[in-house]
Design a protein around this motif. Structure first.
Motif, PDB file in Angstrom:
ATOM      1  N   UNK A 166      -3.473   5.854  -6.533  1.00 22.14           N
ATOM      2  CA  UNK A 166      -4.424   5.820  -5.426  1.00 22.14           C
ATOM      3  C   UNK A 166      -3.900   6.556  -4.203  1.00 22.14           C
ATOM      4  N   UNK A 167      -2.941   7.423  -4.388  1.00 22.05           N
ATOM      5  CA  UNK A 167      -2.324   8.138  -3.262  1.00 22.05           C
ATOM      6  C   UNK A 167      -3.325   9.004  -2.504  1.00 22.05           C
ATOM      7  N   UNK A 168      -4.465   9.300  -3.097  1.00 22.32           N
ATOM      8  CA  UNK A 168      -5.478  10.112  -2.409  1.00 22.32           C
ATOM      9  C   UNK A 168      -5.983   9.437  -1.138  1.00 22.32           C
ATOM     10  N   UNK A 169      -5.871   8.103  -1.040  1.00 17.95           N
ATOM     11  CA  UNK A 169      -6.354   7.447   0.179  1.00 17.95           C
ATOM     12  C   UNK A 169      -5.517   7.818   1.398  1.00 17.95           C
ATOM     13  N   UNK A 170      -4.310   8.320   1.173  1.00 21.18           N
ATOM     14  CA  UNK A 170      -3.470   8.726   2.298  1.00 21.18           C
ATOM     15  C   UNK A 170      -3.926  10.069   2.875  1.00 21.18           C
ATOM     16  N   UNK A 171      -4.826  10.751   2.160  1.00 27.75           N
ATOM     17  CA  UNK A 171      -5.379  12.021   2.631  1.00 27.75           C
ATOM     18  C   UNK A 171      -6.804  11.848   3.143  1.00 27.75           C
ATOM     19  N   UNK A 172      -7.311  10.637   3.064  1.00 29.48           N
ATOM     20  CA  UNK A 172      -8.651  10.329   3.545  1.00 29.48           C
ATOM     21  C   UNK A 172      -8.554   9.106   4.454  1.00 29.48           C
ATOM     22  N   UNK A 173      -8.323   9.345   5.740  1.00 30.21           N
ATOM     23  CA  UNK A 173      -8.090   8.228   6.661  1.00 30.21           C
ATOM     24  C   UNK A 173      -9.164   7.152   6.641  1.00 30.21           C
ATOM     25  N   UNK A 229       0.844  -1.201   0.000  1.00 33.70           N
ATOM     26  CA  UNK A 229       0.000   0.000   0.000  1.00 33.70           C
ATOM     27  C   UNK A 229       0.878   1.250   0.000  1.00 33.70           C
ATOM     28  N   UNK A 230       1.868   1.265   0.881  1.00 32.25           N
ATOM     29  CA  UNK A 230       2.708   2.457   1.033  1.00 32.25           C
ATOM     30  C   UNK A 230       3.519   2.777  -0.214  1.00 32.25           C
ATOM     31  N   UNK A 231       3.964   1.741  -0.939  1.00 32.39           N
ATOM     32  CA  UNK A 231       4.802   2.046  -2.103  1.00 32.39           C
ATOM     33  C   UNK A 231       4.029   2.060  -3.418  1.00 32.39           C
ATOM     34  N   UNK A 232       2.707   1.930  -3.353  1.00 35.19           N
ATOM     35  CA  UNK A 232       1.876   2.091  -4.546  1.00 35.19           C
ATOM     36  C   UNK A 232       1.739   0.855  -5.408  1.00 35.19           C
ATOM     37  N   UNK A 233       2.018  -0.334  -4.855  1.00 29.86           N
ATOM     38  CA  UNK A 233       1.964  -1.539  -5.679  1.00 29.86           C
ATOM     39  C   UNK A 233       0.959  -2.575  -5.180  1.00 29.86           C
ATOM     40  N   UNK A 234       0.050  -2.186  -4.312  1.00 33.38           N
ATOM     41  CA  UNK A 234      -0.942  -3.149  -3.809  1.00 33.38           C
ATOM     42  C   UNK A 234      -1.898  -3.538  -4.940  1.00 33.38           C
ATOM     43  N   UNK A 235      -2.394  -4.751  -4.865  1.00 29.36           N
ATOM     44  CA  UNK A 235      -3.451  -5.179  -5.767  1.00 29.36           C
ATOM     45  C   UNK A 235      -3.050  -5.456  -7.196  1.00 29.36           C
ATOM     46  N   UNK A 282     -10.143   0.031  -2.882  1.00 30.87           N
ATOM     47  CA  UNK A 282      -9.341   1.194  -3.273  1.00 30.87           C
ATOM     48  C   UNK A 282      -9.686   1.611  -4.691  1.00 30.87           C
ATOM     49  N   UNK A 283      -9.807   0.643  -5.584  1.00 27.11           N
ATOM     50  CA  UNK A 283     -10.138   0.948  -6.979  1.00 27.11           C
ATOM     51  C   UNK A 283     -11.490   1.653  -7.058  1.00 27.11           C
ATOM     52  N   UNK A 284     -12.481   1.142  -6.328  1.00 29.50           N
ATOM     53  CA  UNK A 284     -13.805   1.783  -6.339  1.00 29.50           C
ATOM     54  C   UNK A 284     -13.727   3.186  -5.748  1.00 29.50           C
ATOM     55  N   UNK A 285     -12.871   3.372  -4.756  1.00 34.45           N
ATOM     56  CA  UNK A 285     -12.737   4.683  -4.126  1.00 34.45           C
ATOM     57  C   UNK A 285     -12.195   5.712  -5.122  1.00 34.45           C
TER      58      UNK A 285
END
Length: 99
Positions: free
Chosen positions: A34-41, A19-25, A77-80
């Motif tokens: 999907x870096x926007x999820x780090x601004x939306x807890x 998740x942290x390095x951008x390679x999940x899923x 995350x993709x749906x988000x």
């Protein structure tokens, strides 16, 4: 006192790393920022809840389905980040429950 198994700890650590390095899923989130999820807890919290709710272990604490748990979290995350993405199969209530 009972502790989390090394297998689960390793699966959680690896999921967090991806998740942290951008390679999940992989491949579901390849080329998707999907870096926007780090601004939306709450979005990140939901991804972790799905991962934790879906993961299964045997009686010895050995994780049986880490990739599937990761995939389900990645679908969230993709749906988000992409409101047109349809999660298949749809999430069940127990998968998205926050404890």
């Amino acid at each position: 006192m009972k502790k989390l198994s090394n297998s689960f700890s390793g699966a959680l650590r690896l999921f967090s790393y991806w998740i942290a390095n951008g390679t999940v899923g992989h491949p579901l989130l390849d080329s998707i920022d999907y870096s926007c999820i780090f601004h939306e807890p709450s979005a990140l919290e939901q991804a972790y809840a799905i991962f934790a709710n879906v993961i299964e272990m045997d009686e010895n604490g050995i994780v049986l389905n880490a990739k599937y748990a990761e995939k389900r979290a990645a679908q969230h995350i993709r749906r988000y980040v992409d409101s047109t993405y349809i999660v298949e199969p749809p999430f069940e209530d127990w998968e998205v429950k926050l404890y």
